[in-house]
Design a protein around this motif. Structure first.
Motif, mmCIF file in Angstrom:
data_model
loop_
_atom_site.group_PDB
_atom_site.id
_atom_site.type_symbol
_atom_site.label_atom_id
_atom_site.label_comp_id
_atom_site.label_asym_id
_atom_site.label_seq_id
_atom_site.Cartn_x
_atom_site.Cartn_y
_atom_site.Cartn_z
ATOM 1 N N ILE A 182 0.857 -1.182 0.000
ATOM 2 C CA ILE A 182 0.000 0.000 0.000
ATOM 3 C C ILE A 182 0.894 1.232 0.000
ATOM 4 N N SER A 183 0.765 2.050 -1.023
ATOM 5 C CA SER A 183 1.598 3.244 -1.122
ATOM 6 C C SER A 183 0.717 4.463 -1.367
ATOM 7 N N GLY A 184 1.342 5.627 -1.397
ATOM 8 C CA GLY A 184 0.639 6.890 -1.572
ATOM 9 C C GLY A 184 1.400 7.987 -0.880
ATOM 10 N N SER A 185 0.910 9.201 -0.979
ATOM 11 C CA SER A 185 1.576 10.333 -0.340
ATOM 12 C C SER A 185 1.667 10.102 1.161
ATOM 13 N N ASN A 186 2.775 10.528 1.754
ATOM 14 C CA ASN A 186 2.973 10.334 3.185
ATOM 15 C C ASN A 186 1.879 11.060 3.970
ATOM 16 N N GLY A 187 1.154 10.298 4.817
ATOM 17 C CA GLY A 187 0.109 10.895 5.623
ATOM 18 C C GLY A 187 -1.271 10.827 5.013
ATOM 19 N N VAL A 188 -1.414 10.133 3.881
ATOM 20 C CA VAL A 188 -2.722 10.066 3.229
ATOM 21 C C VAL A 188 -3.613 9.000 3.856
ATOM 22 N N GLY A 189 -3.022 8.108 4.668
ATOM 23 C CA GLY A 189 -3.828 7.114 5.368
ATOM 24 C C GLY A 189 -3.396 5.685 5.157
ATOM 25 N N GLN A 190 -2.107 5.468 4.772
ATOM 26 C CA GLN A 190 -1.642 4.108 4.505
ATOM 27 C C GLN A 190 -1.806 3.182 5.708
ATOM 28 N N ASN A 191 -1.417 3.648 6.875
ATOM 29 C CA ASN A 191 -1.444 2.772 8.041
ATOM 30 C C ASN A 191 -2.866 2.433 8.465
ATOM 31 N N ALA A 192 -3.742 3.419 8.456
ATOM 32 C CA ALA A 192 -5.147 3.151 8.792
ATOM 33 C C ALA A 192 -5.760 2.188 7.783
ATOM 34 N N PHE A 193 -5.403 2.357 6.518
ATOM 35 C CA PHE A 193 -5.932 1.469 5.483
ATOM 36 C C PHE A 193 -5.391 0.052 5.668
ATOM 37 N N ALA A 194 -4.111 -0.064 5.987
ATOM 38 C CA ALA A 194 -3.509 -1.388 6.192
ATOM 39 C C ALA A 194 -4.163 -2.110 7.368
ATOM 40 N N GLU A 195 -4.453 -1.374 8.426
ATOM 41 C CA GLU A 195 -5.111 -1.988 9.583
ATOM 42 C C GLU A 195 -6.523 -2.451 9.229
ATOM 43 N N ALA A 196 -7.199 -1.690 8.363
ATOM 44 C CA ALA A 196 -8.518 -2.116 7.895
ATOM 45 C C ALA A 196 -8.404 -3.374 7.039
ATOM 46 N N MET A 197 -7.331 -3.469 6.245
ATOM 47 C CA MET A 197 -7.098 -4.678 5.442
ATOM 48 C C MET A 197 -6.894 -5.896 6.349
ATOM 49 N N ALA A 198 -6.169 -5.711 7.428
ATOM 50 C CA ALA A 198 -5.917 -6.817 8.354
ATOM 51 C C ALA A 198 -7.228 -7.332 8.939
ATOM 52 N N LYS A 199 -8.101 -6.434 9.363
ATOM 53 C CA LYS A 199 -9.384 -6.838 9.933
ATOM 54 C C LYS A 199 -10.252 -7.528 8.890
ATOM 55 N N LEU A 200 -10.173 -7.049 7.659
ATOM 56 C CA LEU A 200 -10.914 -7.673 6.563
ATOM 57 C C LEU A 200 -10.471 -9.119 6.357
ATOM 58 N N LEU A 201 -9.173 -9.360 6.408
ATOM 59 C CA LEU A 201 -8.624 -10.690 6.139
ATOM 60 C C LEU A 201 -8.780 -11.639 7.322
ATOM 61 N N LEU A 202 -8.822 -11.106 8.535
ATOM 62 C CA LEU A 202 -8.908 -11.962 9.716
ATOM 63 C C LEU A 202 -10.330 -12.422 10.025
ATOM 64 N N CYS A 203 -11.323 -11.754 9.448
ATOM 65 C CA CYS A 203 -12.713 -12.116 9.705
ATOM 66 C C CYS A 203 -12.964 -13.572 9.301
ATOM 67 N N GLU A 204 -13.747 -14.266 10.108
ATOM 68 C CA GLU A 204 -14.028 -15.684 9.854
ATOM 69 C C GLU A 204 -15.116 -15.888 8.801
ATOM 70 N N LYS A 205 -15.791 -14.816 8.437
ATOM 71 C CA LYS A 205 -16.842 -14.896 7.415
ATOM 72 C C LYS A 205 -16.278 -14.459 6.067
ATOM 73 N N THR A 206 -16.816 -15.022 4.996
ATOM 74 C CA THR A 206 -16.418 -14.612 3.660
ATOM 75 C C THR A 206 -17.320 -13.484 3.164
ATOM 76 N N ASN A 207 -18.616 -13.688 3.305
ATOM 77 C CA ASN A 207 -19.569 -12.653 2.905
ATOM 78 C C ASN A 207 -19.614 -11.552 3.964
#
Length: 311
Positions: free
Chosen positions: A30-55
């Motif tokens: 995940i890239s982009g201008s520094n401070g645009v929200g990379q870390n918050a977005f990455a943490e959201a990706m982690a929660k998306l992938l860890l969920c036990e549901k697919t739908n």
């Protein structure tokens, strides 16, 4: 909704489709201008992938979602380069842990914030894991300067570049998040998470007043020691960055004829006193001074006074 900033929602929905369709790449950069929200977005990706549901992931209801929300998920491993380098020992420990089966749910996620902070040995260690990823393991890397990453790492990652919001989006988001009007600081930065951090620091008020202080100094209404004394001892780097931003805006004004209204007096004052070559010299000198202050115990106020006296 993910709770992410509005300019990140469309990209997030794309990632949700990958998750739903089972096409999420095992390594995402995940890239982009520094401070645009990379870390918050990455943490959201982690929660998306860890969920036990697919739908409808993340569902927010399953056990994995609950512990991820509490930041206690045993299958979420984080390496953070925001405060310095990422060393090989830390990478090896994480790689060893993800070789095991998930303790909860079905996935394991490794977050590498500011992945360009890995040293060569650490990069080589993570490269091996990217080449032969453990089963059910996802690597999420963030970087605002992906060119600093090894080409072999880049070649093994799917790239996702986050959009840069408009100034209007940034200001509205800050009004919602921090109940603060940051429009007077858009000359200094237009990256939302950088501005959000500033609203919670002494630098916020200092930077809003810096253009007026500089204009007063240029007009002879403020002594050099008084201007330098405006730099809070815990915010010297932001004070210097503010001066650098004003000098840069003055150089750009000679080309575009445009600048923020809040800094017009400071910019025109600089251009009335110095030509573009002098301004570029000041930018170089201030950049070098900031680097020296990061590495030494020099008195910052005295150093700033010395720098301003050379102008």
């Amino acid at each position: 909704m993910s709770g992410l900033a509005p300019w990140l929602e469309h990209t997030y929905q794309q990632a949700q489709q990958w998750r739903l369709q089972g096409t999420f790449h095992h390594a995402l950069l995940i890239s982009g201008s520094n401070g645009v929200g990379q870390n918050a977005f990455a943490e959201a990706m982690a929660k998306l992938l860890l969920c036990e549901k697919t739908n409808n992931a993340p569902c927010g209801q399953c056990h994995s979602c609950q512990v991820a929300k509490a930041d206690t998920h045993p299958d979420l491993l984080v390496l953070d380069g925001q405060e310095g380098g990422i060393r090989v020992d830390a990478v090896r420990q994480v790689v060893a842990k993800v070789a095991n089966k998930p303790q909860l749910g079905y996935s394991k996620v490794v977050l590498l914030h500011e992945a360009h902070q890995m040293n060569v040995n650490a990069a080589n260690a993570i490269l091996k894991a990217l080449e032969e990823p453990p089963s059910s393991t996802f690597f999420i890397l963030t970087s605002h300067t992906s060119r600093a990453l090894m080409p072999t790492i880049l070649s093994r990652c799917q790239r996702m570049t986050l959009p840069t919001p408009s100034p209007e989006q940034v200001n509205q988001w800050l009004l919602n998040e921090a109940k603060v009007d940051a429009s007077k600081l858009l000359w200094f930065s237009q990256t939302p998470y950088h501005l959000l951090a500033l609203t919670q620091s002494p630098s916020f008020d200092m930077l809003q007043q810096l253009p007026a202080w500089l204009a007063d100094w240029l007009n002879g209404n403020l002594r050099t020691d008084e201007l330098a004394g405006k730099a809070n001892k815990d915010a010297t780097a932001d004070f210097i960055d503010g001066l650098l931003a004003l000098l840069t805006q003055a150089v750009q004004y000679t080309v575009t004829g445009q600048c923020h209204e809040q800094i017009l007096a400071a910019v025109t004052g600089l251009l009335a006193r110095y030509d573009i070559y002098r301004l570029m010299t000041f930018i170089q000198q201030l950049t070098e001074l900031k680097a020296q202050l990061d590495k030494t115990h020099l008195n910052p106020t005295i150093q700033i006074i010395g720098e301003l006296n050379s102008w």
